[in-house]
Design a protein around this motif. Structure first.
Motif, PDB file in Angstrom:
ATOM      1  N   ALA A 291       0.833  -1.206   0.000  1.00  0.00           N
ATOM      2  CA  ALA A 291       0.000   0.000   0.000  1.00  0.00           C
ATOM      3  C   ALA A 291       0.869   1.257   0.000  1.00  0.00           C
ATOM      4  N   LEU A 292       1.934   1.187   0.780  1.00  0.00           N
ATOM      5  CA  LEU A 292       2.870   2.307   0.892  1.00  0.00           C
ATOM      6  C   LEU A 292       3.469   2.633  -0.469  1.00  0.00           C
ATOM      7  N   LEU A 293       3.876   1.597  -1.173  1.00  0.00           N
ATOM      8  CA  LEU A 293       4.487   1.809  -2.483  1.00  0.00           C
ATOM      9  C   LEU A 293       3.468   2.331  -3.487  1.00  0.00           C
ATOM     10  N   ASN A 294       2.234   1.839  -3.380  1.00  0.00           N
ATOM     11  CA  ASN A 294       1.187   2.320  -4.282  1.00  0.00           C
ATOM     12  C   ASN A 294       0.853   3.781  -4.019  1.00  0.00           C
ATOM     13  N   PHE A 295       0.779   4.107  -2.754  1.00  0.00           N
ATOM     14  CA  PHE A 295       0.418   5.465  -2.362  1.00  0.00           C
ATOM     15  C   PHE A 295       1.452   6.450  -2.905  1.00  0.00           C
ATOM     16  N   HIS A 296       2.721   6.054  -2.792  1.00  0.00           N
ATOM     17  CA  HIS A 296       3.820   6.820  -3.338  1.00  0.00           C
ATOM     18  C   HIS A 296       3.739   8.315  -3.049  1.00  0.00           C
ATOM     19  N   GLY A 297       3.790   8.632  -1.780  1.00  0.00           N
ATOM     20  CA  GLY A 297       3.784  10.048  -1.471  1.00  0.00           C
ATOM     21  C   GLY A 297       3.882  10.252   0.008  1.00  0.00           C
ATOM     22  N   HIS A 298       3.351  11.332   0.478  1.00  0.00           N
ATOM     23  CA  HIS A 298       3.385  11.634   1.894  1.00  0.00           C
ATOM     24  C   HIS A 298       2.029  11.283   2.479  1.00  0.00           C
ATOM     25  N   MET A 299       2.035  10.528   3.526  1.00  0.00           N
ATOM     26  CA  MET A 299       0.752  10.147   4.121  1.00  0.00           C
ATOM     27  C   MET A 299       0.899   9.892   5.606  1.00  0.00           C
ATOM     28  N   THR A 300      -0.192  10.011   6.338  1.00  0.00           N
ATOM     29  CA  THR A 300      -0.180   9.668   7.752  1.00  0.00           C
ATOM     30  C   THR A 300      -0.496   8.185   7.874  1.00  0.00           C
TER      31      THR A 300
ATOM     32  N   THR B 160       7.794  12.816   9.138  1.00  0.00           N
ATOM     33  CA  THR B 160       8.053  14.258   9.167  1.00  0.00           C
ATOM     34  C   THR B 160       6.755  14.956   9.545  1.00  0.00           C
ATOM     35  N   TYR B 161       6.899  16.218   9.887  1.00  0.00           N
ATOM     36  CA  TYR B 161       5.749  16.993  10.288  1.00  0.00           C
ATOM     37  C   TYR B 161       5.327  17.857   9.109  1.00  0.00           C
ATOM     38  N   GLN B 162       4.060  17.815   8.758  1.00  0.00           N
ATOM     39  CA  GLN B 162       3.614  18.573   7.580  1.00  0.00           C
ATOM     40  C   GLN B 162       2.333  19.338   7.854  1.00  0.00           C
ATOM     41  N   GLY B 163       2.401  20.230   8.816  1.00  0.00           N
ATOM     42  CA  GLY B 163       1.221  21.056   9.057  1.00  0.00           C
ATOM     43  C   GLY B 163       0.266  20.480  10.071  1.00  0.00           C
ATOM     44  N   SER B 164      -0.284  19.309   9.792  1.00  0.00           N
ATOM     45  CA  SER B 164      -1.243  18.735  10.733  1.00  0.00           C
ATOM     46  C   SER B 164      -0.507  18.090  11.896  1.00  0.00           C
TER      47      SER B 164
ATOM     48  N   ALA C 203      -0.513  15.088  12.809  1.00  0.00           N
ATOM     49  CA  ALA C 203      -0.120  13.701  12.606  1.00  0.00           C
ATOM     50  C   ALA C 203       1.202  13.581  11.855  1.00  0.00           C
ATOM     51  N   ALA C 204       1.948  12.540  12.176  1.00  0.00           N
ATOM     52  CA  ALA C 204       3.207  12.286  11.489  1.00  0.00           C
ATOM     53  C   ALA C 204       2.925  11.860  10.057  1.00  0.00           C
ATOM     54  N   HIS C 205       3.648  12.451   9.108  1.00  0.00           N
ATOM     55  CA  HIS C 205       3.554  12.029   7.714  1.00  0.00           C
ATOM     56  C   HIS C 205       4.782  11.201   7.394  1.00  0.00           C
ATOM     57  N   PHE C 206       4.580  10.119   6.704  1.00  0.00           N
ATOM     58  CA  PHE C 206       5.696   9.263   6.349  1.00  0.00           C
ATOM     59  C   PHE C 206       6.103   9.486   4.901  1.00  0.00           C
ATOM     60  N   VAL C 207       7.398   9.649   4.690  1.00  0.00           N
ATOM     61  CA  VAL C 207       7.906   9.765   3.329  1.00  0.00           C
ATOM     62  C   VAL C 207       8.794   8.565   3.053  1.00  0.00           C
ATOM     63  N   LEU C 208       8.755   8.133   1.824  1.00  0.00           N
ATOM     64  CA  LEU C 208       9.540   6.985   1.392  1.00  0.00           C
ATOM     65  C   LEU C 208      10.953   7.474   1.064  1.00  0.00           C
ATOM     66  N   LEU C 209      11.955   6.846   1.668  1.00  0.00           N
ATOM     67  CA  LEU C 209      13.343   7.203   1.356  1.00  0.00           C
ATOM     68  C   LEU C 209      13.794   6.285   0.222  1.00  0.00           C
ATOM     69  N   GLU C 210      13.463   6.699  -1.001  1.00  0.00           N
ATOM     70  CA  GLU C 210      13.664   5.818  -2.166  1.00  0.00           C
ATOM     71  C   GLU C 210      14.992   5.073  -2.172  1.00  0.00           C
TER      72      GLU C 210
ATOM     73  N   VAL D 192      11.544  28.478  13.677  1.00  0.00           N
ATOM     74  CA  VAL D 192      11.693  27.106  14.151  1.00  0.00           C
ATOM     75  C   VAL D 192      11.093  26.165  13.119  1.00  0.00           C
ATOM     76  N   ARG D 193      11.359  24.880  13.328  1.00  0.00           N
ATOM     77  CA  ARG D 193      10.796  23.877  12.447  1.00  0.00           C
ATOM     78  C   ARG D 193      10.424  22.651  13.269  1.00  0.00           C
ATOM     79  N   PRO D 194       9.185  22.168  13.104  1.00  0.00           N
ATOM     80  CA  PRO D 194       8.816  20.955  13.817  1.00  0.00           C
ATOM     81  C   PRO D 194       9.387  19.729  13.128  1.00  0.00           C
ATOM     82  N   THR D 195       9.878  18.805  13.928  1.00  0.00           N
ATOM     83  CA  THR D 195      10.370  17.539  13.373  1.00  0.00           C
ATOM     84  C   THR D 195       9.868  16.406  14.267  1.00  0.00           C
ATOM     85  N   TYR D 196       9.903  15.204  13.766  1.00  0.00           N
ATOM     86  CA  TYR D 196       9.520  14.056  14.564  1.00  0.00           C
ATOM     87  C   TYR D 196      10.744  13.377  15.116  1.00  0.00           C
TER      88      TYR D 196
END
Lengths: 141, 141
Positions: free
Chosen positions: A27-36, A72-76, A78-85, B69-73
């Motif tokens: 699912a992570l690979l399909n989503f291919h982006g930033h997601m919580t 990473t933190y992206q505004g909201s 919740a933690a957003h996960f990014v894929l480290l290709e 500042v910057r929020p990080t996880y």
DNA sequence: CCTTGTTTTGATATAAAATATCACCATGGC
DNA sequence: GCCATGGTGATATTTTATATCAAAACAAGG
């Protein structure tokens, strides 16, 4: 990084590549982006998966531990996960609207990386470069 | 970056440098490290400040918006804020125990930064470089 | 193939963190 | 001084993350 490689990495670190975990990876690979974690969980639900919410959270934590994703933190809140290709990831983030643009160019000198590794006794596995600015839209507004 | 500079930056972006906000800034500069909003709030409480929790959260959001500042996880579920001293910050993070080591060396080419800025229409303000690895202690364990 | 010990899972419960709401206070412009 | 706007902080609520634990899945050894 594909499913097989991640599967191998899991084994390599002593974690079983179970069916549930592989579903998360898929699912992570399909989503291919930033997601919580919840984004991913809901996406999986919508595709008929029966993997539980806890397992999604735990698998993402596990993947972070072995360097496949990074929270990473992206505004909201919740933690957003990014894929480290390939162990690294780079993006531009708008400080106003949190819009994110990924880019591949990597100006990061591996030399420095290794130098720092030795200096601090770390075994380096990857990096994330976040560049902050204001996007075109927010500059106008 | 000192209190006065941050104060000016607030004004510059149309936000009032109120007493409450400046107390948060002061505490932030004293703390000089990575902390959650609640860490900072509790620290302020312990020094007799009467600034409310909400104001601490809101001020940190505001400071993030203007690039101070910057929020990080960093392992826990709460956002950790790092001070972007001169618009940027760099650290090594252990993927296992979340221990963090800061470093000053900046190998990041400003050229690329500007190049990307133009390409994507962003006005660049700073960056954060996170290098991931496993610290000496966790390699041993 | 059957135990046995370990890991993993997922439902539920709980805790922690972030956000929304709203009445009140402060400030700047008129 | 008065009004409009912005800021504050207590409380309530929602969202996100974690802890717990019984059941299930699995690997290894007999």
């Amino acid at each position: 990084m594909n499913k097989i490689q991640i599967e191998n990495k899991l084994s390599q670190y002593g974690h079983r590549p179970t069916a549930a975990r592989l579903e998360v990876v898929e699912a992570l690979l399909n989503f291919h982006g930033h997601m919580t974690a919840d984004d991913l969980y809901e996406h999986m639900q919508s595709t008929g998966s029966s993997v539980g919410r806890m397992t999604v959270f735990r698998t993402l934590d596990l993947l972070a531990e072995i360097g496949v994703v990074r929270p990473t933190y992206q505004g909201s809140g919740a933690a957003h996960f990014v894929l480290l290709e390939d162990g690294h990831h780079h993006h531009l983030v708008c400080m106003r609207c949190a819009q994110t643009v990924e880019f591949a160019e990597c100006s990061f000198a591996e030399d420095l990386s290794q130098q720092l590794a030795e200096k601090h006794g770390f075994k380096i596995e990857g990096h994330l470069l976040e560049i902050y600015g204001v996007c075109k839209k927010c500059q106008a507004g």
